[in-house]
Write a protein that holds these residues in place. Structure first.
Motif, mmCIF file in Angstrom:
data_model
loop_
_atom_site.group_PDB
_atom_site.id
_atom_site.type_symbol
_atom_site.label_atom_id
_atom_site.label_comp_id
_atom_site.label_asym_id
_atom_site.label_seq_id
_atom_site.Cartn_x
_atom_site.Cartn_y
_atom_site.Cartn_z
ATOM 1 N N ARG A 221 0.846 -1.207 0.000
ATOM 2 C CA ARG A 221 0.000 0.000 0.000
ATOM 3 C C ARG A 221 0.874 1.247 0.000
ATOM 4 O O ARG A 221 1.481 1.597 1.011
ATOM 5 C CB ARG A 221 -0.894 0.020 1.245
ATOM 6 C CG ARG A 221 -2.033 -0.989 1.201
ATOM 7 C CD ARG A 221 -2.776 -0.992 2.528
ATOM 8 N NE ARG A 221 -3.404 0.307 2.779
ATOM 9 C CZ ARG A 221 -4.634 0.602 2.383
ATOM 10 N NH1 ARG A 221 -5.360 -0.268 1.739
ATOM 11 N NH2 ARG A 221 -5.141 1.806 2.649
ATOM 12 N N VAL A 222 0.928 1.900 -1.157
ATOM 13 C CA VAL A 222 1.726 3.123 -1.320
ATOM 14 C C VAL A 222 0.940 4.066 -2.220
ATOM 15 O O VAL A 222 0.408 3.634 -3.247
ATOM 16 C CB VAL A 222 3.083 2.826 -2.019
ATOM 17 C CG1 VAL A 222 3.967 4.061 -2.023
ATOM 18 C CG2 VAL A 222 3.809 1.686 -1.353
ATOM 19 N N GLN A 223 0.860 5.323 -1.830
ATOM 20 C CA GLN A 223 0.156 6.294 -2.678
ATOM 21 C C GLN A 223 0.905 6.514 -3.986
ATOM 22 O O GLN A 223 2.129 6.402 -4.031
ATOM 23 C CB GLN A 223 0.078 7.640 -1.950
ATOM 24 C CG GLN A 223 -1.209 7.824 -1.191
ATOM 25 C CD GLN A 223 -1.368 9.245 -0.688
ATOM 26 O OE1 GLN A 223 -0.451 10.065 -0.776
ATOM 27 N NE2 GLN A 223 -2.521 9.531 -0.150
ATOM 28 N N ASN A 224 0.146 6.878 -5.029
ATOM 29 C CA ASN A 224 0.785 7.245 -6.294
ATOM 30 C C ASN A 224 1.537 8.553 -6.115
ATOM 31 O O ASN A 224 1.232 9.334 -5.227
ATOM 32 C CB ASN A 224 -0.270 7.402 -7.388
ATOM 33 C CG ASN A 224 -0.978 6.080 -7.657
ATOM 34 O OD1 ASN A 224 -0.477 5.021 -7.286
ATOM 35 N ND2 ASN A 224 -2.125 6.152 -8.292
ATOM 36 N N LEU A 225 2.533 8.797 -6.987
ATOM 37 C CA LEU A 225 3.367 9.996 -6.804
ATOM 38 C C LEU A 225 2.885 11.195 -7.610
ATOM 39 O O LEU A 225 2.747 12.286 -7.073
ATOM 40 C CB LEU A 225 4.824 9.677 -7.155
ATOM 41 C CG LEU A 225 5.797 10.814 -6.884
ATOM 42 C CD1 LEU A 225 5.893 11.130 -5.399
ATOM 43 C CD2 LEU A 225 7.181 10.486 -7.432
ATOM 44 N N ILE A 226 2.671 11.003 -8.907
ATOM 45 C CA ILE A 226 2.302 12.146 -9.756
ATOM 46 C C ILE A 226 1.093 11.776 -10.610
ATOM 47 O O ILE A 226 1.120 10.785 -11.347
ATOM 48 C CB ILE A 226 3.481 12.566 -10.681
ATOM 49 C CG1 ILE A 226 4.707 12.960 -9.857
ATOM 50 C CG2 ILE A 226 3.061 13.719 -11.612
ATOM 51 C CD1 ILE A 226 5.956 13.278 -10.684
ATOM 52 N N ASP A 227 0.036 12.578 -10.529
ATOM 53 C CA ASP A 227 -1.117 12.389 -11.410
ATOM 54 C C ASP A 227 -0.758 12.942 -12.769
ATOM 55 O O ASP A 227 -0.165 14.015 -12.879
ATOM 56 C CB ASP A 227 -2.335 13.135 -10.845
ATOM 57 C CG ASP A 227 -2.787 12.543 -9.506
ATOM 58 O OD1 ASP A 227 -2.755 11.299 -9.385
ATOM 59 O OD2 ASP A 227 -3.144 13.315 -8.600
ATOM 60 N N GLY A 228 -1.085 12.210 -13.795
ATOM 61 C CA GLY A 228 -0.733 12.678 -15.135
ATOM 62 C C GLY A 228 -1.280 11.747 -16.188
ATOM 63 O O GLY A 228 -2.385 11.217 -16.042
ATOM 64 N N GLY A 229 -0.485 11.522 -17.203
ATOM 65 C CA GLY A 229 -0.946 10.763 -18.369
ATOM 66 C C GLY A 229 -0.860 9.257 -18.248
ATOM 67 O O GLY A 229 -0.852 8.561 -19.265
ATOM 68 N N GLY A 230 -0.795 8.753 -17.056
ATOM 69 C CA GLY A 230 -0.870 7.300 -16.889
ATOM 70 C C GLY A 230 0.440 6.547 -17.036
ATOM 71 O O GLY A 230 0.468 5.325 -17.017
ATOM 72 N N GLN A 231 1.561 7.295 -17.125
ATOM 73 C CA GLN A 231 2.847 6.593 -17.246
ATOM 74 C C GLN A 231 3.187 5.861 -15.940
ATOM 75 O O GLN A 231 2.604 6.145 -14.898
ATOM 76 C CB GLN A 231 3.974 7.600 -17.573
ATOM 77 C CG GLN A 231 3.858 8.232 -18.963
ATOM 78 C CD GLN A 231 3.043 9.510 -18.968
ATOM 79 O OE1 GLN A 231 2.419 9.873 -17.973
ATOM 80 N NE2 GLN A 231 3.033 10.188 -20.107
ATOM 81 N N GLU A 232 4.126 4.964 -16.007
ATOM 82 C CA GLU A 232 4.543 4.146 -14.843
ATOM 83 C C GLU A 232 3.309 3.536 -14.153
ATOM 84 O O GLU A 232 3.103 3.711 -12.946
ATOM 85 C CB GLU A 232 5.383 4.970 -13.850
ATOM 86 C CG GLU A 232 6.672 5.539 -14.419
ATOM 87 C CD GLU A 232 7.608 4.476 -14.988
ATOM 88 O OE1 GLU A 232 8.052 3.599 -14.239
ATOM 89 O OE2 GLU A 232 7.880 4.531 -16.209
ATOM 90 N N SER A 233 2.501 2.844 -14.952
ATOM 91 C CA SER A 233 1.272 2.185 -14.466
ATOM 92 C C SER A 233 0.333 3.165 -13.776
ATOM 93 O O SER A 233 -0.382 2.788 -12.847
ATOM 94 C CB SER A 233 1.596 1.045 -13.495
ATOM 95 O OG SER A 233 2.603 0.222 -14.004
ATOM 96 N N GLY A 234 0.364 4.401 -14.193
ATOM 97 C CA GLY A 234 -0.529 5.400 -13.619
ATOM 98 C C GLY A 234 -0.067 5.935 -12.274
ATOM 99 O O GLY A 234 -0.770 6.695 -11.617
#
Ligand SMILES: *Cc1c(COP(=O)(O)O)cnc(C)c1O
Length: 388
Positions: A221-234
């Motif tokens: 369980r780790v938050q995503n880092l950067i919202d954007g165009g879905g790179q690095e599995s979103g």
């Protein structure tokens, strides 16, 4: 111009390998397409990234989809720690770390403390070591993350990460290790190590500055880092840095091939240590046993590390005091202080870190210059006069 130049600061950064640069070049020239584009130069970039991810995963012993590219080791450290802290806040707000982490970790901890998290900083021993039992004893019901560096950047000591990860697992706590200094210097297999997250950086292993990666075990369980165009599995948006990603994979491949050279580097280090021991009032910091092959960290009593560095630089030798990131500050190194060295002495600490490019002649040149410089600086030191 200097007649001789010896770079002995490989823990600060390394030269970019010509083979790494060669692997990267096509992605600046011909295959500059956006990896998300559907035409051929885009697809070629996207395939190169997939191959790089697979290569890294195979070399480190994990799955390709568990490797996430970042812009630095610092970014990977921040993501792992803040991401795990924020995603697990319902379970608790307690984090365990050590008192000799890199600033990318320790300052991230400080910022979480400001958010209301509670951080336990385990004290390393005077040898710069920590036992997994000490870590386990600090685990509480509300502990959500254990974060211990694999190898220290200033004194090169190696922590028992496999045992620490096992203790974390036993209590259902996420275990993260900053392996920036360890990757490329000692054999690493993530499956065997058992950590949930692991960070590393390109420029410490002969790739360029500005590329790193974070391993996140599936299901962590780790938050995503950067919202954007879905790179690095979103999880980390932003058009991929194709050339640097390819360079990172190439550098890791070379590092694996060159792992046997670490024996030679260790011998160079021992030669340097033996020579330094002949200089009076010199103490080697940190365990000599559980230590990275290239690291020498020494405290010379009665002198300032900064003055010593300047004199070494005038003789074409690059070394450092503390970590490169903080060497402009006048505070003694928190790592040397963590060993129990008193503050005045800690000012006289310097680090030499040897790497693949170094030779025996380099070590002999350092030793030829070091003794007389230390003697000269001591002759000017009022503290030294008093003991003579
Ligand atoms: C260099 C280093 C970092 C930071 O990596 P960057 O890519 O320079 O951001 C983090 N941790 C350790 C132990 C390091 O040596």
């Amino acid at each position: 111009m200097m007649d001789k130049f010896v770079y002995a600061d490989n823990a600060a950064t390394t030269s970019v390998s010509p083979l790494v640069l060669e692997a990267m070049m096509p992605f600046f020239n011909e295959m500059y397409g956006n990896p998300s584009s559907l035409y051929s130069i885009g697809r070629e970039a996207s395939e190169a990234i997939s191959k790089a991810r697979e290569k890294i995963a195979a070399l480190l012993g994990c799955k390709a989809r568990e490797i996430y590219f970042t812009a630095s080791g610092s970014e990977a450290d921040n993501w792992a720690i803040k991401g795990a802290a924020h995603a697990n806040i319902k379970k608790g707000k307690h984090i365990i770390t050590t008192n000799f982490e890199h600033h990318a970790v320790s300052n991230t901890m400080k910022s979480l403390e400001k958010e209301g998290y509670e951080v336990t900083y385990l004290k390393v021993s005077s040898e710069g070591l920590l036992s997994s039992a000490d870590v386990e004893a600090a685990i509480r019901n509300d502990t959500i993350l254990i974060c211990a560096m694999y190898a220290n950047n200033e004194i090169g000591t190696i922590l028992p990460i496999k045992e620490i990860a096992a203790a974390a697992k036993k209590h259902g706590v996420i275990c993260f290790t900053d392996a920036v200094q360890a990757v490329g210097s000692i054999p690493i297999n993530i499956a065997d190590l058992g950590v949930d997250m692991l960070a590393f950086s390109g420029h410490k292993i002969h790739a360029p500055k500005g590329i790193g990666a974070l391993y996140i075990k599936s299901g962590t369980r780790v938050q995503n880092l950067i919202d954007g165009g879905g790179q690095e599995s979103g999880r980390r948006g932003g058009t991929e840095n194709t050339a640097y990603i390819v360079g990172l994979a190439k550098a890791l491949e070379l590092a694996a091939e060159r792992l046997p050279d670490m024996e030679r580097i260790k011998n160079l280090r021992n030669r340097l240590i033996e020579g330094i021991k002949k200089i009076p009032y010199a103490t080697i910091n940190g365990s000599l046993d559980k230590r990275l092959p290239g690291n020498v960290n020494v405290t010379f009593d009665y002198i300032e590390g900064e003055s010593l560095l300047l004199w070494l630089d005038m003789n074409g030798i690059c070394a450092s005091t503390g970590s490169a990131c903080s060497s402009s500050s006048l505070e003694p190194s928190h790592v040397i202080l963590a060993l129990g060295v008193d503050s005045e002495k800690a000012h006289g600490s310097i680090r030499f870190t040897l790497g693949h490019d170094n030779t025996e002649a380099d070590v002999d040149y350092i030793l030829e210059k070091l003794g007389p410089i230390v003697e000269k600086l001591r002759a000017m030191s009022p503290l030294y006069e008093r003991i003579m």
